[in-house]
Design a protein around this motif. Structure first.
Motif, PDB file in Angstrom:
ATOM      1  N   UNK A 184       0.845  -1.192   0.000  1.00 44.11           N
ATOM      2  CA  UNK A 184       0.000   0.000   0.000  1.00 44.11           C
ATOM      3  C   UNK A 184       0.883   1.246   0.000  1.00 44.11           C
ATOM      4  N   UNK A 185       0.905   1.928  -1.110  1.00 41.36           N
ATOM      5  CA  UNK A 185       1.758   3.107  -1.247  1.00 41.36           C
ATOM      6  C   UNK A 185       0.997   4.350  -0.824  1.00 41.36           C
ATOM      7  N   UNK A 186       1.644   5.194  -0.007  1.00 40.30           N
ATOM      8  CA  UNK A 186       1.018   6.452   0.372  1.00 40.30           C
ATOM      9  C   UNK A 186       1.595   7.578  -0.489  1.00 40.30           C
ATOM     10  N   UNK A 187       0.903   8.702  -0.525  1.00 43.73           N
ATOM     11  CA  UNK A 187       1.324   9.819  -1.369  1.00 43.73           C
ATOM     12  C   UNK A 187       2.401  10.667  -0.735  1.00 43.73           C
ATOM     13  N   UNK A 188       3.567  10.084  -0.501  1.00 46.13           N
ATOM     14  CA  UNK A 188       4.687  10.805   0.100  1.00 46.13           C
ATOM     15  C   UNK A 188       5.981  10.340  -0.557  1.00 46.13           C
ATOM     16  N   UNK A 189       6.699  11.263  -1.155  1.00 47.62           N
ATOM     17  CA  UNK A 189       7.948  10.929  -1.846  1.00 47.62           C
ATOM     18  C   UNK A 189       8.979  12.004  -1.554  1.00 47.62           C
ATOM     19  N   UNK A 190      10.232  11.629  -1.454  1.00 49.06           N
ATOM     20  CA  UNK A 190      11.311  12.580  -1.199  1.00 49.06           C
ATOM     21  C   UNK A 190      12.086  12.854  -2.481  1.00 49.06           C
ATOM     22  N   UNK A 191      12.279  14.119  -2.775  1.00 46.79           N
ATOM     23  CA  UNK A 191      13.109  14.522  -3.904  1.00 46.79           C
ATOM     24  C   UNK A 191      14.586  14.431  -3.513  1.00 46.79           C
ATOM     25  N   UNK A 192      14.878  14.852  -2.282  1.00 49.26           N
ATOM     26  CA  UNK A 192      16.253  14.782  -1.798  1.00 49.26           C
ATOM     27  C   UNK A 192      16.258  14.693  -0.277  1.00 49.26           C
ATOM     28  N   UNK A 193      17.392  14.292   0.250  1.00 52.37           N
ATOM     29  CA  UNK A 193      17.598  14.193   1.687  1.00 52.37           C
ATOM     30  C   UNK A 193      18.978  14.746   1.986  1.00 52.37           C
ATOM     31  N   UNK A 194      19.039  15.796   2.792  1.00 55.68           N
ATOM     32  CA  UNK A 194      20.319  16.406   3.149  1.00 55.68           C
ATOM     33  C   UNK A 194      20.585  16.145   4.622  1.00 55.68           C
ATOM     34  N   UNK A 195      21.772  15.638   4.919  1.00 59.11           N
ATOM     35  CA  UNK A 195      22.154  15.310   6.287  1.00 59.11           C
ATOM     36  C   UNK A 195      22.921  16.496   6.865  1.00 59.11           C
ATOM     37  N   UNK A 196      22.438  17.030   7.992  1.00 60.71           N
ATOM     38  CA  UNK A 196      23.062  18.211   8.595  1.00 60.71           C
ATOM     39  C   UNK A 196      23.891  17.873   9.827  1.00 60.71           C
ATOM     40  N   UNK A 197      24.397  16.661   9.887  1.00 57.88           N
ATOM     41  CA  UNK A 197      25.252  16.241  10.999  1.00 57.88           C
ATOM     42  C   UNK A 197      26.154  15.117  10.506  1.00 57.88           C
ATOM     43  N   UNK A 198      27.236  14.888  11.204  1.00 66.06           N
ATOM     44  CA  UNK A 198      28.115  13.763  10.884  1.00 66.06           C
ATOM     45  C   UNK A 198      27.383  12.482  11.272  1.00 66.06           C
ATOM     46  N   UNK A 199      27.170  11.588  10.313  1.00 65.68           N
ATOM     47  CA  UNK A 199      26.487  10.322  10.595  1.00 65.68           C
ATOM     48  C   UNK A 199      27.164   9.198   9.830  1.00 65.68           C
ATOM     49  N   UNK A 200      26.676   7.980  10.052  1.00 69.02           N
ATOM     50  CA  UNK A 200      27.205   6.837   9.302  1.00 69.02           C
ATOM     51  C   UNK A 200      26.785   6.907   7.833  1.00 69.02           C
ATOM     52  N   UNK A 201      25.799   7.778   7.501  1.00 72.22           N
ATOM     53  CA  UNK A 201      25.378   7.947   6.105  1.00 72.22           C
ATOM     54  C   UNK A 201      26.360   8.797   5.316  1.00 72.22           C
ATOM     55  N   UNK A 202      27.202   9.546   6.014  1.00 71.19           N
ATOM     56  CA  UNK A 202      28.168  10.390   5.326  1.00 71.19           C
ATOM     57  C   UNK A 202      28.481  11.627   6.135  1.00 71.19           C
ATOM     58  N   UNK A 203      29.336  12.496   5.581  1.00 68.33           N
ATOM     59  CA  UNK A 203      29.729  13.712   6.306  1.00 68.33           C
ATOM     60  C   UNK A 203      28.601  14.732   6.342  1.00 68.33           C
ATOM     61  N   UNK A 204      28.704  15.663   7.247  1.00 69.81           N
ATOM     62  CA  UNK A 204      27.725  16.751   7.365  1.00 69.81           C
ATOM     63  C   UNK A 204      27.594  17.451   6.014  1.00 69.81           C
ATOM     64  N   UNK A 205      26.345  17.678   5.595  1.00 64.87           N
ATOM     65  CA  UNK A 205      26.099  18.382   4.335  1.00 64.87           C
ATOM     66  C   UNK A 205      25.891  17.487   3.131  1.00 64.87           C
ATOM     67  N   UNK A 206      26.093  16.168   3.270  1.00 65.98           N
ATOM     68  CA  UNK A 206      25.894  15.271   2.147  1.00 65.98           C
ATOM     69  C   UNK A 206      24.402  15.273   1.778  1.00 65.98           C
ATOM     70  N   UNK A 207      24.120  15.249   0.461  1.00 64.43           N
ATOM     71  CA  UNK A 207      22.736  15.257  -0.014  1.00 64.43           C
ATOM     72  C   UNK A 207      22.499  14.082  -0.927  1.00 64.43           C
TER      73      UNK A 207
END
Length: 110
Positions: free
Chosen positions: A85-108
């Motif tokens: 069941x898909x809901x009507x919510x989609x992300x165009x981009x995601x910007x990380x504003x902190x140092x995380x395991x996803x990458x450095x601060x500012x990675x988009x």
């Protein structure tokens, strides 16, 4: 406005505060019904934030059975949607504003 105060003073936003900004809202007609396509910028990144805040304003997302729109005539109790069941919510981009395991601060991610 609390949002302006938090941002101006660079104050830590409390964990119980969820802030978003609707940057654009455009009507879309589908089968004689009007829906709205919105561009939303999250100031905070709380779980279910967009869904909960839109639902509170009686603007539930398409096919969102957990955050039902009270004015939509829905009578079924809220429930967690099934994976297909898909809901009507989609992300165009995601910007990380902190140092995380996803990458450095500012990675988009796009």
């Amino acid at each position: 406005d609390d949002t302006a105060s938090y941002l101006k003073n660079k104050t830590q936003i409390p964990s119980n505060v969820a802030i978003l900004r609707v940057e654009k809202s455009e009507p879309v007609a589908v089968n004689g019904r009007t829906f709205y396509e919105n561009t939303v910028k999250l100031i905070t990144g709380r779980t279910h934030q967009i869904r909960a805040q839109f639902s509170k304003e009686n603007l539930a997302l398409i096919n969102d059975c957990l955050y039902l729109n009270a004015n939509d005539g829905e009578t079924a109790p809220p429930r967690v949607p099934e994976p297909e069941e898909k809901i009507g919510l989609h992300a165009l981009s995601l910007k990380i504003n902190a140092e995380t395991s996803l990458g450095p601060k500012g990675v988009e991610f796009r």
